[in-house]
Design an enzyme around this catalytic site. Structure first.
Site, PDB file in Angstrom:
ATOM      1  N   GLU A  13       0.786  -1.484   0.205  1.00 18.10           N
ATOM      2  CA  GLU A  13      -0.064   0.239  -0.091  1.00 18.10           C
ATOM      3  C   GLU A  13       0.532   1.625  -0.253  1.00 18.10           C
ATOM      4  O   GLU A  13       0.190   2.123  -0.090  1.00 18.10           O
ATOM      5  CB  GLU A  13      -0.803   0.141   1.481  1.00 18.10           C
ATOM      6  CG  GLU A  13      -0.344  -0.487   2.605  1.00 18.10           C
ATOM      7  CD  GLU A  13      -0.050   0.847   3.196  1.00 18.10           C
ATOM      8  OE1 GLU A  13      -0.721   2.421   2.973  1.00 18.10           O
ATOM      9  OE2 GLU A  13       0.465   1.188   3.616  1.00 18.10           O
ATOM     10  N   GLN A 103      -0.192   3.549  17.719  1.00 21.60           N
ATOM     11  CA  GLN A 103       0.269   2.611  17.019  1.00 21.60           C
ATOM     12  C   GLN A 103       1.568   1.895  16.482  1.00 21.60           C
ATOM     13  O   GLN A 103       1.515   0.625  16.815  1.00 21.60           O
ATOM     14  CB  GLN A 103      -0.415   2.709  15.763  1.00 21.60           C
ATOM     15  CG  GLN A 103      -0.612   1.064  14.838  1.00 21.60           C
ATOM     16  CD  GLN A 103      -1.692   1.499  13.041  1.00 21.60           C
ATOM     17  OE1 GLN A 103      -0.984   2.132  12.607  1.00 21.60           O
ATOM     18  NE2 GLN A 103      -2.685   0.989  12.868  1.00 21.60           N
ATOM     19  N   LEU A 285      -9.890  -3.768  11.452  1.00 23.67           N
ATOM     20  CA  LEU A 285      -9.768  -4.449  13.343  1.00 23.67           C
ATOM     21  C   LEU A 285      -8.674  -5.072  12.528  1.00 23.67           C
ATOM     22  O   LEU A 285      -7.757  -6.002  13.500  1.00 23.67           O
ATOM     23  CB  LEU A 285     -10.510  -5.123  13.546  1.00 23.67           C
ATOM     24  CG  LEU A 285     -10.226  -5.956  14.802  1.00 23.67           C
ATOM     25  CD1 LEU A 285     -10.173  -5.168  15.597  1.00 23.67           C
ATOM     26  CD2 LEU A 285     -11.856  -6.346  15.515  1.00 23.67           C
ATOM     27  N   ALA A 286      -9.033  -6.169  11.534  1.00 19.46           N
ATOM     28  CA  ALA A 286      -8.119  -6.847  10.341  1.00 19.46           C
ATOM     29  C   ALA A 286      -6.890  -6.008  10.293  1.00 19.46           C
ATOM     30  O   ALA A 286      -5.255  -7.399  11.280  1.00 19.46           O
ATOM     31  CB  ALA A 286      -8.154  -7.820   9.520  1.00 19.46           C
ATOM     32  N   ASP A 287      -6.731  -5.738   9.813  1.00 19.69           N
ATOM     33  CA  ASP A 287      -5.574  -5.153  10.106  1.00 19.69           C
ATOM     34  C   ASP A 287      -4.360  -4.509  11.581  1.00 19.69           C
ATOM     35  O   ASP A 287      -3.170  -5.012  10.770  1.00 19.69           O
ATOM     36  CB  ASP A 287      -5.684  -3.256   9.707  1.00 19.69           C
ATOM     37  CG  ASP A 287      -4.039  -2.380   9.247  1.00 19.69           C
ATOM     38  OD1 ASP A 287      -3.460  -3.080   8.676  1.00 19.69           O
ATOM     39  OD2 ASP A 287      -3.931  -1.181   9.305  1.00 19.69           O
ATOM     40  N   GLN A 288      -5.598  -4.259  12.621  1.00 23.50           N
ATOM     41  CA  GLN A 288      -4.999  -3.810  13.554  1.00 23.50           C
ATOM     42  C   GLN A 288      -4.250  -5.530  14.161  1.00 23.50           C
ATOM     43  O   GLN A 288      -3.273  -5.355  15.594  1.00 23.50           O
ATOM     44  CB  GLN A 288      -5.827  -3.253  14.902  1.00 23.50           C
ATOM     45  CG  GLN A 288      -6.227  -2.027  14.346  1.00 23.50           C
ATOM     46  CD  GLN A 288      -5.200  -0.717  14.066  1.00 23.50           C
ATOM     47  OE1 GLN A 288      -4.691  -0.363  14.990  1.00 23.50           O
ATOM     48  NE2 GLN A 288      -5.131  -0.235  13.595  1.00 23.50           N
ATOM     49  N   HIS A 309      -3.790  -2.848   3.603  1.00 25.05           N
ATOM     50  CA  HIS A 309      -3.379  -2.562   4.835  1.00 25.05           C
ATOM     51  C   HIS A 309      -3.025  -3.921   5.060  1.00 25.05           C
ATOM     52  O   HIS A 309      -1.725  -3.603   6.200  1.00 25.05           O
ATOM     53  CB  HIS A 309      -4.189  -1.288   5.116  1.00 25.05           C
ATOM     54  CG  HIS A 309      -3.485   0.046   5.122  1.00 25.05           C
ATOM     55  ND1 HIS A 309      -4.403   0.073   3.946  1.00 25.05           N
ATOM     56  CD2 HIS A 309      -3.295   1.113   5.873  1.00 25.05           C
ATOM     57  CE1 HIS A 309      -4.034   1.996   4.067  1.00 25.05           C
ATOM     58  NE2 HIS A 309      -3.096   1.552   5.552  1.00 25.05           N
TER      59      HIS A 309
END
Length: 343
Positions: A13, A103, A285-288, A309
């Site tokens: 990305e 993050q 949420l999957a990304d986190q 991402h």
């Protein structure tokens, strides 16, 4: 000294996610990194104020040596030392996202040697960034199951382009993260909507909530319009779907010359995709979850088709940890991400 890991920031990305994930994993593994082509996939490539703040925050908590960390820089090197818990204050100086700065440093502080209290000044509700409410209701709910107790509070709201917001975060760490699996939503607990507005007519937020309540047939009591304290004007609509095993948060951002109808369409569009797929974990949420699950040594979740991402994050994690991560298609709308032991 360990060998320098070279990261190409134009991969996948091509944005700030590669930088933040690389900083987190560099600190965790104590592996120095060299990143080139930073944010090459963006209109304004290189380090912007928000990203530079993340670099400086990471450097401060581990006393790192940093080379090339300046505005618009396309390349930098980061040499980490031992991560130290403590009280830290970081200020972006613009409306840049406070949650994205967090993050970069949160994963290692969840495994640090003691409690940390973090204050970050900047934007609290930014388009293309996780709003504070997403962390509070959704992401931190999963982290708590993994062991650490992370709490976040908004001292002042900060909307683009003025910013001026402030968040405070308390992190009670653990020595080791628990593995978790999020495969079903479980029993429904609550569905609610909130419109936060600042320095605009109160009627706008109320109108947004009336439309949401009518379109989704949600309880009127659970659709709330709130005026908040912020240095600049702003408006955000949040849909919160709380279930036994997961909570998801969806957002629509009001902005200048953007119709109220478009704000509603934005948030309802994402909510419809999530509801139609019937998954416990939506793409944000999957990304986190990728990094904390990888640091736990394993876990899995069912989600929608992976975003760029998430896929980029997976590849960055593999570079540092050598852990197996697979994305398997269940059906046309559902995918299972599995994070396993080191290959």
């Amino acid at each position: 000294m360990k060998k320098l890991i070279e990261i190409d920031g134009s991969f996948g990305e091509g944005g700030g996610q590669i930088l933040r994930s690389s900083l987190s994993l560099s600190m965790y593994t104590q592996q120095p990194i060299s990143i080139k082509n930073i944010r090459a996939g963006r209109k304004k490539p290189g380090l912007m104020r928000q990203h530079l703040t993340a670099v400086k925050a990471a450097a401060e908590i581990c006393n790192a040596e940093v080379k090339g960390a300046e505005i618009s820089s396309l390349k930098m090197e980061f040499y980490p030392r031992k991560v130290k818990s403590g009280n830290y204050n970081f200020h972006i100086g613009t409306a840049g996202s406070t949650t994205l700065v967090l993050q970069a440093i949160l994963p290692v502080l969840m495994l640090a040697d003691g409690e940390s209290n973090i204050s970050i000044g900047g934007g609290t509700h930014n388009e293309f960034s996780p709003p504070v409410d997403f962390l509070n209701y959704s992401f931190f709910k999963q982290l708590k199951k993994m062991g650490p107790d992370v709490n976040i509070n908004i001292g002042k709201f900060g909307f683009y382009p003025v910013g001026g917001g402030e968040i405070s975060v308390k992190i009670n760490p653990v020595q080791k993260l628990n593995k978790i699996d999020i495969l079903q939503k479980g029993e429904q607990i609550c569905k609610k909507a909130i419109a936060y507005s600042s320095l605009i007519p109160e009627s706008i937020g109320k109108s947004e909530m009336k439309i949401i309540q009518k379109k989704l047939d949600w309880n009127e009591v659970n659709c709330m319009a709130k005026m908040v304290d912020s240095p600049g004007p702003g408006n955000v609509v949040l849909l919160i779907d709380e279930n036994e095993n997961s909570t998801e948060v969806f957002t629509g951002f009001g902005r200048r010359n953007y119709k109220l109808k478009n704000v509603i369409d934005d948030v309802l569009g994402e909510y419809a995709e999530y509801s139609d797929a019937d998954v416990p974990v939506y793409k944000y949420l999957a990304d986190q979850l990728i990094i904390p699950m990888a640091l736990a040594g394993g876990g899995s979740f069912v989600t929608t088709e992976s975003s760029s991402h998430t896929l980029t994050n997976i590849e960055v994690v593999k570079r540092f940890l050598g852990i197996e991560i697979t994305v398997e298609k269940i059906n046309e709308k559902q995918y299972q991400v599995r994070i396993g032991d080191k290959a």
